[in-house]
Every structure is written in structure tokens, then in C-alpha cells.
Design an enzyme around this catalytic site. Structure first.
Site, PDB file in Angstrom:
ATOM      1  N   PHE A   1       0.810  -1.222   0.000  1.00  0.00           N
ATOM      2  CA  PHE A   1       0.000   0.000   0.000  1.00  0.00           C
ATOM      3  C   PHE A   1       0.839   1.266   0.000  1.00  0.00           C
ATOM      4  CE2 PHE A   1       0.814  -0.058   4.537  1.00  0.00           C
ATOM      5  CZ  PHE A   1       0.650   1.246   4.972  1.00  0.00           C
ATOM      6  N   LYS A   2       2.076   1.171   0.448  1.00  0.00           N
ATOM      7  CA  LYS A   2       2.925   2.367   0.494  1.00  0.00           C
ATOM      8  C   LYS A   2       3.145   2.970  -0.896  1.00  0.00           C
ATOM      9  CE  LYS A   2       3.575   1.408   4.881  1.00  0.00           C
ATOM     10  NZ  LYS A   2       4.848   1.121   5.508  1.00  0.00           N
ATOM     11  N   ASP A   3       3.025   2.145  -1.953  1.00  0.00           N
ATOM     12  CA  ASP A   3       3.202   2.653  -3.314  1.00  0.00           C
ATOM     13  C   ASP A   3       2.193   3.751  -3.649  1.00  0.00           C
ATOM     14  OD1 ASP A   3       5.339   0.963  -4.144  1.00  0.00           O
ATOM     15  OD2 ASP A   3       3.926  -0.671  -4.493  1.00  0.00           O
TER      16      ASP A   3
ATOM     17  N   LEU B   1       3.866   6.787  -2.131  1.00  0.00           N
ATOM     18  CA  LEU B   1       5.275   7.085  -2.405  1.00  0.00           C
ATOM     19  C   LEU B   1       5.588   7.244  -3.880  1.00  0.00           C
ATOM     20  CD1 LEU B   1       6.785   4.966   0.445  1.00  0.00           C
ATOM     21  CD2 LEU B   1       7.012   7.429   0.139  1.00  0.00           C
TER      22      LEU B   1
ATOM     23  N   THR C   1       7.614   0.353   3.556  1.00  0.00           N
ATOM     24  CA  THR C   1       7.911   1.755   3.232  1.00  0.00           C
ATOM     25  C   THR C   1       9.224   1.874   2.470  1.00  0.00           C
ATOM     26  OG1 THR C   1       6.673   2.699   5.074  1.00  0.00           O
ATOM     27  CG2 THR C   1       8.466   4.017   4.206  1.00  0.00           C
TER      28      THR C   1
END
Length: 461
Positions: free
Chosen positions: A110-112, A115, A143
Site C-alpha cells: 500500500f505504500k506505493d 510514495l 515503506t
């Protein structure tokens, strides 16, 4: 839109400065001076938008006139062009469950979602305004790779990413260490994630060092991370409600650093019809204990099958305290001084009553995590990653519940094998990864050692 520090020690700054500053220079976290309210008619109008177009609408008021709308649209389009699903964050039905898949980006986590956008924002602002940025961050798993993939090869940016040695999955580690671009520097810290996070905060609190080396943040202490994550709450609600403002939706959110669930909390304060926000954690249950008792007390970090949540100090908790105390920076500073001095802080009874309205909270054990993976697979053939399984178990059987699926299960095949006896199939983004060459430096959990490494690396460049 202007941004202020949770500790009240800086003059208000604009969006661009907030993004590049990361952690406020007084040691606090940046928050918007006010939250826009979204009217029911606007929610209806947004409900049929593509994810990218919805992102532009949600983010626009927070960016203001600092980035022209067409430029912001271009940054958003580029950020999500590399996602493997056309809906970016699709909502799927799984054996009576509603799962919001957040793992279709280049690193399958989910960090994509945040980021990929943040890397584009950094590049855009540095090209427009000049300067260099040296990113320093700590990761409990996902992350790091998402941040590295967001800035790899970009001009005027270097990244130093710390992870706890031996405490993340092999795939998570190789996703970071196999990126050999000259501007990427991986550091394995001999200690826990909290040790790595402490080092990063020490560097940002050393203002002369931060200024000399133009340090920036990609962890969820960076406001843009929270902003981007708010979008998928609006998107999931729209898919489930069909734009009916009377339809309320609950979310179960696997969380360690409090950033993902805090994004949902802000969306609700903006007017999104969210019923309950369920904080789902593993054995590292500091947030659960806080919701139940009003006491936030640091304990031992335990290794679990859901390592991204093996955290005791939740970075975004300070932002929540600031809003809980109605923007009283003095009160926040006092509470954080208590935490620093004794490892413990306690909110008053009135605020604790508000906390229990804001959140539900459930801790899920490793055996329960494996049982949930097994049960969901047996019922549907769908494989949950261990973090998502924590969320599904914590969420229970609420009829209007959406569980956030935070990572692809193949990133945690050690746990998946324990649960169902075989691996989850690798997505294209992970195939062949373990055969790639890697580069990483090991370091003691010492701020001085980290400063020396950064200084020598940048001076040699």
C-alpha cells in the site's frame, strides 16, 4: 492551505515547504491549519470518478495554488501509470468480505499509493525551485522499497533507508537491496524498527545537520503520505455506497505507525460517511491498549508474522493527539515530554471518551492470523497477507466493513506456507527478485554512526 507544527514552534508554511521539510524544525509533525469540509452533493459528484481524477479533487484543497492543477494532474497520472490494475485500488468481494486491494503498485504494498506520488512531488519541486534533497527514512518492511522505487534514479535526490536487520521478510529486504541506482543507499540497523526510527528522528532533530545535508522525509511523518492515503477511503466508500451520502461504511485497518488509519480519521472529519474505524494490530498492541485505557505505554517490541506492525512508537500518533486536544500544542508537548521521560502518557477522561468514539481497536495473535488465512482460503481460494488477515480478524462480521489489504501475500510466503501449506503465486513485480544482486551496509543503532555514514557518502559523491 497552510501547515503548522503539532508542537507550535514554527510559523505556518505552504504545501511545497511542508513536503520538503518532512519533520517540522521544532521536532513536531506538520498538519493543515484547517480541514476542508466535503458536502454530500460533492461526494455524490465524486462517486463516479476514476481513482486519478478523485485524487486530484481530494488533494486539490490541500495543495492550493502552489502547484497548478494541470501540473498536479500530470504528477498524479504518472504516479499511478505503473500500477498493474486499472482501478489502482480495486474493491473486491471475498467470501462475504469486502477487501480494498492496495498492493497493485511496483512493490506490491500500500505504500506505493503514496510514495509513487511523493517521489514525483519531490522531483517536480526541486526542478522548479532548485536545491538538493537527501531522504532519510526507516522502514518496518514496505515503506523502504516503496520509497526507493519512488525516487530511484531521480535527479537531485539521494535516499538513505534504514531497516532492522533480520526483522523483515526476505522479499522485503531484497526489494530494497537489489536496487543498485547510485542515489540509493540501504542500511541494515542492528536492532528493532523503533531503534531505526529513533536514529532518523535524532538526525532530523539535529537542525544544523539537517540543514547542512538537506534532509527530507518519506516516512509517514511526511504530510504528503497521509494526503495520498486519504484518497482510497473516498474511493472505497464511493464503490460501496454508489454515491449515497446516507450509506455509512466501516474500515478495518492493519496499522503499526498509525498513518493509514489516521488518513481514514481525517477523511471522516472532512465529511466522508465512515461509521467505525477499527485499529487492527498484532501482539504489539500499544495502540489497542491506548484506545481501551487512555494510556499510551511503550513496551517490548515482539517479532510476529506481520512484521510491518512490529512497532511500539507510532509516528503519526502525535498528529492525532494534536487534533484530540483541539490544536493545543502546549498540551501535546507536555504529553510527549511525559512519554520521553517515563515511556508513558495518559490522556484525560474527557479525551479518552472521544478516543473510544473515534476508534475501535483489536489485537490479533499469530495463531489467530494463521487461522484467518486458512479460513479465508478454504472458503474462497483467496490468500490474505498476514497483515490483511489481522485486519479481517479484527473487523469481524460487520455488514458494511471494508478491510484494507496492505500487501500482496507473496511478500510473506513464510507465513503463507504455515497457514495453507504452499506459497502464494508471485506477482510479476516479485518474480526473479531473490536472484538479483544486492547492496547493503550494516550499522550499529547509533546516531553518530549514521551521521558519519551519510556525511562520508555525500562528500564522496
Amino acid at each position: 492551505m497552510q501547515y503548522v507544527s503539532t508542537r507550535g514552534g514554527i510559523a505556518p508554511v505552504g504545501f511545497a515547504e511542508a513536503v520538503l521539510m518532512g519533520l517540522a524544525t521544532d521536532g513536531g509533525l506538520l498538519v493543515p491549519k484547517h480541514l476542508p469540509r466535503i458536502a454530500p452533493a460533492t461526494l455524490r459528484a465524486w462517486s463516479g470518478l476514476r481513482f486519478q481524477d478523485l485524487a486530484l479533487e481530494v488533494m486539490g484543497p490541500f495543495v492550493g495554488d502552489e502547484i497548478p492543477p494541470e501540473d498536479l494532474r500530470g504528477l498524479i497520472e504518472r504516479a499511478y501509470a505503473c500500477f498493474s490494475h486499472p482501478q489502482v485500488t480495486p474493491l473486491v468481494e471475498v467470501a462475504g468480505l469486502r477487501v480494498l486491494e492496495l498492493f497493485h503498485g511496483p512493490t506490491a504494498a500500500f505504500k506505493d499509493v503514496a510514495l509513487q506520488l511523493l517521489g514525483n512531488l519531490f522531483e517536480y519541486l526541486l526542478a522548479r525551485d532548485g536545491g538538493e534533497l537527501n531522504i532519510c527514512g526507516a522502514t518496518s518492511g514496505d515503506t523502504g522499497s516503496a520509497a526507493i522505487y519512488g525516487v530511484r534514479g531521480k535527479e537531485h535526490i539521494s535516499i538513505f533507508m534504514l531497516h532492522p536487520r533480520g526483522r523483515i521478510s526476505p522479499i522485503q529486504e531484497r526489494q530494497m537491496t537489489s536496487v543498485l541506482d547510485a542515489n540509493v543507499h540501504n542500511i541494515a540497523v542492528r536492532g528493532s524498527f523503533d531503534d531505526a526510527q529513533r536514529l532518523v528522528k535524532a538526525l532530523f532533530n539535529d537542525l544544523p545537520f539537517k540543514s547542512e545535508f538537506s534532509l527530507g522525509a518519506v516516512n509517514s511523518i511526511n504530510w504528503a503520505r497521509i494526503l495520498a492515503q486519504m484518497v482510497y477511503y473516498f474511493y472505497a466508500w464511493a464503490k460501496l455506497s454508489k454515491g449515497d451520502p446516507a450509506r455509512r461504511v466501516s474500515f478495518a485497518v492493519p496499522t503499526g505507525n498509525f498513518g493509514d488509519v489516521f488518513a481514514g480519521y481525517l477523511a471522516r472529519r472532512m465529511g466522508l460517511p465512515i461509521d467505525r474505524l477499527v485499529i487492527a494490530t498484532n501482539r504489539n498492541d500499544i495502540l489497542v491498549r491506548f484506545v481501551h485505557t487512555g494510556v499510551y505505554q511503550v513496551g517490548e517490541v515482539h517479532q510476529t508474522l506481520s512484521p510491518a506492525m512490529d512497532i511500539q512508537i507510532a509516528s503519526n500518533f502525535e498528529r492525532y493527539l494534536y487534533l484530540l486536544y483541539d490544536g493545543d500544542a502546549d498540551a501535546v508537548r507536555g504529553l510527549l515530554e511525559d512519554l520521553q521521560r517515563s515511556g508513558r502518557l495518559q490522556v484525560d477522561a474527557t479525551r479518552h471518551a472521544c478516543v473510544k468514539v473515534d476508534f475501535d481497536a483489536v489485537s490479533v495473535s499469530d495463531p489467530e492470523t494463521l487461522e484467518q488465512i486458512q479460513a479465508t482460503y478454504a472458503a474462497s481460494g483467496y490468500i490474505l497477507c498476514p497483515h490483511t488477515a489481522v485486519g479481517v480478524k479484527a473487523g469481524g462480521s460487520r455488514g458494511n466493513l471494508v478491510c484494507l489489504a496492505t500487501a500482496h501475500p507473496a511478500k510473506f510466503n513464510e507465513a503463507i506456507r504455515l497457514a495453507i501449506g504452499h506459497d502464494a503465486p508471485l506477482p510479476l513485480s516479485l518474480q526473479g527478485l531473490m536472484d538479483q544482486p544486492a547492496r547493503c551496509v550494516e550499522l550499529d543503532a547509533s546516531a553518530d554512526a549514521l551521521k558519519a555514514l551519510i556525511r562520508s557518502t555525500l562528500n564522496a559523491a
